[in-house]
Design a protein around this motif. Structure first.
Motif, short mmCIF file in Angstrom:
data_model
loop_
_atom_site.label_atom_id
_atom_site.label_comp_id
_atom_site.label_asym_id
_atom_site.label_seq_id
_atom_site.Cartn_x
_atom_site.Cartn_y
_atom_site.Cartn_z
N GLY A 130 0.83 -1.21 0.00
CA GLY A 130 0.00 0.00 0.00
C GLY A 130 0.86 1.25 0.00
N CYS A 131 0.21 2.41 -0.16
CA CYS A 131 0.96 3.65 -0.28
C CYS A 131 1.48 4.16 1.06
CB CYS A 131 0.07 4.72 -0.92
SG CYS A 131 -0.44 4.28 -2.59
N ARG A 132 0.69 3.96 2.12
CA ARG A 132 1.15 4.48 3.41
C ARG A 132 2.42 3.77 3.88
NH1 ARG A 132 -0.43 7.74 7.16
NH2 ARG A 132 -2.44 8.11 6.19
N PRO A 133 2.49 2.39 3.81
CA PRO A 133 3.75 1.74 4.21
C PRO A 133 4.94 2.23 3.39
CG PRO A 133 2.02 0.11 4.00
CD PRO A 133 1.45 1.40 3.50
N TYR A 134 4.71 2.50 2.07
CA TYR A 134 5.82 2.99 1.25
C TYR A 134 6.22 4.39 1.69
CZ TYR A 134 8.55 4.22 -2.91
OH TYR A 134 9.55 4.62 -3.76
N SER A 135 5.22 5.22 2.03
CA SER A 135 5.56 6.58 2.45
C SER A 135 6.35 6.55 3.75
CB SER A 135 4.29 7.44 2.60
OG SER A 135 3.55 7.01 3.71
N GLU A 136 5.99 5.62 4.63
CA GLU A 136 6.77 5.52 5.87
C GLU A 136 8.18 5.04 5.58
OE1 GLU A 136 4.20 3.13 8.20
OE2 GLU A 136 2.80 4.80 8.51
N ALA A 137 8.31 4.12 4.60
CA ALA A 137 9.66 3.65 4.24
C ALA A 137 10.48 4.78 3.65
CB ALA A 137 9.54 2.51 3.23
N ILE A 138 9.84 5.62 2.85
CA ILE A 138 10.56 6.75 2.25
C ILE A 138 11.02 7.68 3.35
CG2 ILE A 138 10.29 8.84 0.87
CD1 ILE A 138 8.61 7.34 -1.05
N ALA A 139 10.15 7.89 4.35
CA ALA A 139 10.55 8.77 5.46
C ALA A 139 11.75 8.20 6.20
CB ALA A 139 9.37 8.94 6.40
N GLU A 140 11.88 6.85 6.17
CA GLU A 140 13.05 6.23 6.81
C GLU A 140 14.27 6.30 5.91
OE1 GLU A 140 12.86 4.33 9.89
OE2 GLU A 140 11.01 5.50 10.03
N GLY A 141 14.07 6.64 4.62
CA GLY A 141 15.23 6.79 3.75
C GLY A 141 15.22 5.92 2.51
N ASP A 142 14.10 5.22 2.24
CA ASP A 142 14.05 4.36 1.05
C ASP A 142 14.05 5.19 -0.22
OD1 ASP A 142 11.98 1.44 0.26
OD2 ASP A 142 13.90 2.15 -0.49
N ALA A 143 14.36 4.52 -1.32
CA ALA A 143 14.43 5.23 -2.60
C ALA A 143 13.06 5.74 -3.01
CB ALA A 143 14.97 4.28 -3.68
N ILE A 144 13.05 6.86 -3.78
CA ILE A 144 11.76 7.48 -4.10
C ILE A 144 11.27 7.09 -5.48
CG2 ILE A 144 12.15 9.48 -2.64
CD1 ILE A 144 12.97 11.01 -5.15
N ASN A 145 12.02 6.19 -6.17
CA ASN A 145 11.68 5.92 -7.57
C ASN A 145 11.05 4.56 -7.76
OD1 ASN A 145 13.93 4.43 -6.95
ND2 ASN A 145 14.97 4.80 -8.89
N LYS A 146 10.21 4.15 -6.82
CA LYS A 146 9.66 2.80 -6.94
C LYS A 146 8.18 2.80 -7.34
CE LYS A 146 12.69 0.63 -3.58
NZ LYS A 146 12.76 -0.06 -2.28
N CYS A 147 7.61 3.94 -7.64
CA CYS A 147 6.17 4.00 -7.85
C CYS A 147 5.82 4.21 -9.32
CB CYS A 147 5.59 5.13 -7.01
SG CYS A 147 3.84 5.37 -7.22
N PRO A 148 5.46 3.15 -10.08
CA PRO A 148 5.14 3.34 -11.51
C PRO A 148 3.88 4.17 -11.76
CG PRO A 148 5.64 1.04 -11.05
CD PRO A 148 5.51 1.72 -9.72
N PRO A 149 2.78 3.98 -10.99
CA PRO A 149 1.61 4.81 -11.31
C PRO A 149 1.87 6.29 -11.07
CG PRO A 149 0.98 2.95 -9.92
CD PRO A 149 2.46 2.99 -9.93
N GLY A 150 2.74 6.61 -10.14
CA GLY A 150 3.06 8.02 -9.91
C GLY A 150 3.87 8.59 -11.03
N GLY A 151 4.81 7.76 -11.51
CA GLY A 151 5.58 8.18 -12.67
C GLY A 151 6.57 9.29 -12.35
#
Lengths: 320, 203, 509
Positions: free
Chosen positions: B62-83
């Motif tokens: 889901g999007c919220r777990p990914y947003s929390e991962a990004i806040a921890e420092g994960d890469a920001i280029n993993k979302c194809p629908p966002g483009g």
């Protein structure tokens, strides 16, 4: 661009009359170097070099720089100046339209600081010295040091060095200072003024920047002219028609890429340049101040633009 | 003391620096605690930029777990629908370098919505349970249909369907969604024959 | 005498209006096939009310309005509905849209029309409704449903009705011809519109390059003894834009993001006024409009009263078109029009001109050079924007800065691109940027909506789980309670019952 080049012709002819073919040699050498350099750089960048040459913008840069340089300057001075102006002043920022500074002034300032002696030795004008012919001119440029040429200080230089004479006495003390603004200089500035007025007529640029600069310079000179004492900065007429004042007003500060964008902005831009030119001429270390003043205001141009934005249609607050 | 300061310039300079550093450091520390502003936690701001398809292509549920991962420092280029647009927005928010979309997680496709072929639907409700935004209308043994305005195109309903009756169709088609493209940097000549236009406007 | 103000900027391109002989209307042959798009206006497309194969009469409604921001479509002449399908239309994208294809039978039989000559006694709302059912949309080029414009609501009292006869774009002479040939109808139409709006005064603005039109309109005003003012003002492009003409004639600017009704003004095209009069007085729906056919590729350029739905190719042929290689045909004028990709596309309610220039007349745009920051564009912009900054931000796709620099106040007139010495197609950048920003906003709304739904679903599922947990815990607690209070432990009893049943089953086999 073609109009700008044509408008420099009267000034160049008068300079040639007074100082000999030195300026013409400068121009031709500078043009050759500039065209070759621009062609090469644009080819390296992967653009069509013929298109880049055909708009004559690099020719204008080299022409303006070579007019500002002393006649009979050594050939390497011209080459370094043009190379700096084209590469450091323009290409490194992205080419035409992307340079934040006036390329000719970048070249001039680099030369002035690196080679102060060569940059401050102006040939003596006609009337004080026989004007050299073409072959002698070529010799002086391409094998510097082979001929002992007489050079002297420009009128602005003499004014700066003056410590004891009243201004009126100063103007009659030396033959270089005959006339209203120095021998030959008044005519040169007049010729550039005529060229500039023609450009105004052709609507190549608007009146705001040149008139603001000349007005500010004249006004400052008037205010600083305390009746002609030995500490005075020189009369308004002297400042307006000596050195590079007219040349700067109509050819340097009107470069659209590095100046302010709106007409209101250009008024401020020109006025501040006029003020700075006067201040540096009277209080600073260098005799002519145009190059520094222009570069400082190039820094300020985006700031001026930000604060002189026009009121967009429909956003005026209605009057209660 | 003044004599000592005058006679030992190096030590005096060092002492001055240490003293000034402590004073200003203490001031800043106090200000950081006393005047702290409770702002939006960064993961909320990141979540606001993500497209909310809840599709899981990024590898998170889901999007919220990914947003929390990004806040921890994960890469920001993993979302194809966002483009590319989302990657750019995230890069601006977090002040990091934008990266091209990570092909491992998918490619940027045109927006789609799900569409149920009603002749084949058996009314099993498996797709309704799978939809993360409740965009499918229906009940047991009753026709199911996708509410196109609510569908995010996440394709989570395709797998559970036992009769494989769901298609993904382009969302932005037709003259209502067309807008002018940015001019190409190099000028393109106009089409010489009219049929060239058909291939151009397909883009 | 009205004080005439000036707008900021503006340009003076060559007018080239005499080419199409304004003031005379040519009648051209009716085409065999008419193609009527369901969307000829700003808003929602109309909904068809006829089927394929139906025979229809002129003036019959073919498609009804679909909501408030919609107008109906009527048959311009009698014939048979041949198809209701995707057809090429005149649109910048070159895409197709649903159209009603009508095969004409050359009988030109019409439905019975019922007009209201005594419109002065009618309620304004009823008159506005009649205008809507007549399918009238703004004929100046935007196609805004006129009935909506005529009912701005009680919050916006209207003081001035402005009829915009400026027609500032080069080549176009449709409004000029209309004002010369239909001056009386124009005056009556203006009076009707003023009556509907309850406007205190009416003003017709005409540029000073149309002296004949001014004279005709003045004569018509005198004849009808109407209290309509006529103001003429100096020719400049783009004085004809709604916001610009209001500034010129009243000195007031329409607030950014607002509409002229906010300052008590409604601005309409003269063609719309004439169509409104026809709808009210004669009961005739909008089925024809004046189109200028011009350009040096035509041997007989003219103005003609064309049927809506006439394919552009047919009109060009009638005007003596000699096509060149790489011929462009422009729908609209040279500044704001666009090239038509398929000449079968039809004339619609917003087609004021079809321009077929030769290569030497309107050369293809030169290759754009880099921007030299000369600032001519800002001098020419009638909205006092900074086109140069908008250009840089559009290239950088910096949506925030574009909005700060008021990209949406741009009227896309093309004056900036006209004066640009580097031939940069500035307006294309602004149009693309506007489209991208609108798109992004839509996407953002969608994703916000999806997030809310997702979170609501999560909450619902969590509640269900929690409710189940609570029920189980309650049952467990109740069972424990019973066991403690000394009664039979229900769980134990249930286990024994089950054991007994099993034993019973086992023994009975």
């Amino acid at each position: 661009m073609r109009d700008v080049l044509l408008a420099t012709v009267p000034g160049v002819l008068v300079m040639t009359w007074f100082f000999g073919p030195g300026t013409l040699i400068n121009l031709v050498l500078g043009a050759a170097v500039a065209l070759a350099l621009e062609y090469g750089v644009m080819a390296l960048r992967g653009r069509d070099p013929r298109v880049a040459i055909s708009d004559l913008s690099v020719l204008v840069t080299s022409t303006l720089l070579c007019i500002a340089l002393p006649p009979y300057a050594p050939w390497w001075l011209i080459v370094i100046g043009v190379v700096t102006a084209v590469l450091l002043g323009k290409q490194v920022f992205g080419g035409l339209g992307y340079n934040p500074f006036n390329p000719a002034m970048v070249g001039y300032v680099v030369l002035l600081i690196s080679f102060p002696i060569q940059m401050s030795s102006w040939a003596l004008p006609r009337g004080l010295e026989t004007v050299p012919g073409l072959s002698e001119g070529l010799q002086r440029v391409f094998s510097p040091g082979s001929i002992d040429a007489l050079t002297g200080a420009t009128p602005l230089d003499l004014l700066r060095q003056n410590t004891g004479l009243l201004f009126e006495d100063l103007m009659t003390s030396r033959p270089e200072l005959s006339g209203w603004a120095g021998l030959g200089w008044f005519e040169v500035n007049l010729a550039f003024l005529l060229g500039g007025l023609w450009l105004l007529y052709r609507r190549v640029f608007t009146w705001h920047a040149p008139i603001a600069m000349l007005a500010a310079l004249g006004l400052c000179a008037l205010m600083g002219y305390d009746g002609g004492s030995s500490q005075s900065g020189g009369s308004a007429l002297f400042h307006l028609f000596s050195g590079a004042s007219m040349f700067a007003a109509f050819f340097i500060i009107t470069d659209p890429v590095s100046s302010a964008v709106s007409n209101r902005g250009r008024l401020i831009f020109g006025a501040l340049i006029g003020l700075l030119v006067y201040l540096i001429r009277t209080l600073g270390n260098y005799p002519d101040a145009v190059a520094f003043a222009v570069l400082i205001l190039n820094f300020c141009a985006p700031f001026i633009d930000h604060y002189t934005q026009p009121t967009v249609y429909g956003t005026r607050k209605p009057t209660p | 003391m003044v004599n000592w300061l005058v006679n030992e310039p190096l030590l005096a300079a060092l002492a001055a620096l240490i003293l000034l550093g402590s004073v200003f450091g203490a001031l800043l520390g106090y200000a950081a605690i006393r005047f702290k502003v409770e702002g939006n936690p960064i993961s909320e701001q990141v979540n606001a930029l993500l497209p909310q398809t809840q599709c899981g292509q990024c590898g998170y549920p889901g999007c919220r777990p990914y947003s929390e991962a990004i806040a921890e420092g994960d890469a920001i280029n993993k979302c194809p629908p966002g483009g590319e647009e989302t990657i750019q927005a995230l890069a601006d928010l977090l002040d990091v370098e934008p990266q091209p979309l990570d092909a491992e997680h998918g490619v940027e496709k045109e927006p789609v919505v799900a569409w149920i072929r009603e002749d084949e639907c058996i009314g099993c409700t498996k797709c309704i349970q799978a939809c993360p935004v409740d965009a499918i209308l229906g009940a047991a043994k009753v026709m199911h249909t996708v509410i196109a305005d609510e569908c995010t195109g996440c394709d989570l309903c395709l797998d559970p369907c036992p009769v494989d009756c769901i298609d993904l169709i382009p969302r932005k088609q037709g003259i209502g969604f067309w807008h002018w493209p940015l001019p190409a940097d190099r000028f393109r000549p106009i089409e010489v024959i009219a049929t060239d236009a058909a291939t151009r406007t397909a883009a | 005498m009205r004080v005439i103000h000036d707008i900021h900027g503006g340009i003076h391109p060559p007018e080239r209006k005499a080419l199409s002989q304004p003031g005379t209307l040519q009648s051209l042959a009716l085409p065999p096939l008419l193609v009527l798009p369901l969307r000829q206006h700003l808003g929602v497309p109309a909904r068809p009310v006829v089927a394929v194969g139906d025979a229809v009469l002129g003036g019959q409604m073919l498609a009804e309005a679909n909501g408030v921001m919609s107008v109906p479509i009527h048959a311009p002449t009698s014939g048979t509905v041949r198809a209701i399908e995707s057809r090429p239309i005149a649109h910048a994208s070159g895409l197709e849209d649903i159209c009603i294809e009508l095969e004409t039978d050359r009988q030109d039989q019409w439905v019975v029309l019922e007009g209201m000559p005594e419109w002065r006694d009618r309620e304004p709302t009823m008159l506005a409704e009649q205008i809507r059912s007549a399918g009238i949309a703004g004929m100046g080029g935007a196609g805004f449903p006129t009935a909506v414009k005529l009912t701005p609501g009680p919050q916006r009292p209207i003081e001035l009705l402005l009829i915009n006869g400026t027609e500032c774009e080069p080549y176009i002479t449709a409004d000029d011809t209309l004002m010369q040939c239909y001056a009386d109808q124009l005056i009556e139409g203006a009076m009707i519109l003023a009556h509907i709006l309850g406007a205190d005064s009416t003003l017709i603005g005409i540029e000073d390059n149309k002296p004949e039109a001014i004279a005709c309109v003045q004569a018509a005003v005198a004849k009808a003894n109407a209290s309509i003012e006529i103001a003429s003002f100096p020719t400049k492009y783009p004085s004809g834009g709604e916001k610009q003409v209001i500034e010129i004639l009243t000195g007031v600017q329409v607030p950014s993001g607002g509409i002229p009704a906010d300052i008590g003004i409604v601005c309409l095209n003269p063609g719309t006024a004439v169509a409104a009069r026809e709808a009210i007085v004669e009961g005739k729906p909008l089925t024809h409009r004046i189109v200028t056919l011009t350009g040096e590729a035509l041997s007989q350029p003219c103005n003609t009263l064309a049927c809506l739905g006439t394919p552009i190719a047919h009109l060009l042929q009638e005007a003596g078109w000699a096509s060149e290689v790489q011929q462009r045909v422009i729908h609209g004028g040279p500044m704001m029009g666009f090239a038509v990709s398929n000449l079968d596309a039809p004339v619609t309610k917003i087609t004021n001109c079809v321009l077929a220039p030769t290569q030497s007349e309107l050369p293809l745009p030169a290759e754009p050079k880099p921007c030299i920051r000369c600032g001519h564009c800002a001098e020419a912009c009638p909205a006092s924007l900074l086109p140069q900054q908008l250009y840089w931000y559009a290239r950088a796709k910096d949506q925030e800065q574009l909005t700060t620099h008021r990209l949406f106040d741009c009227i896309e007139c093309g004056a900036c691109a006209y004066v640009c010495p580097s031939h940069i197609p500035l307006v294309q950048y602004y149009r693309a940027a506007k489209g991208q920003i609108r798109d992004s906003e839509q996407e953002r709304k969608r994703s916000d909506n999806s997030r809310e739904r997702f979170e609501a679903r999560e909450r619902r599922l969590a509640e269900e789980v929690a409710a189940r947990e609570a029920k189980r815990a309650a049952r467990k607690a109740a069972a424990q309670q019973q066991a403690i209070s000394g009664g039979v432990d229900p769980v134990q009893a249930a286990i024994e019952r089950a054991k007994a049943k099993k034993a019973q089953q086992g023994s009975s086999e």
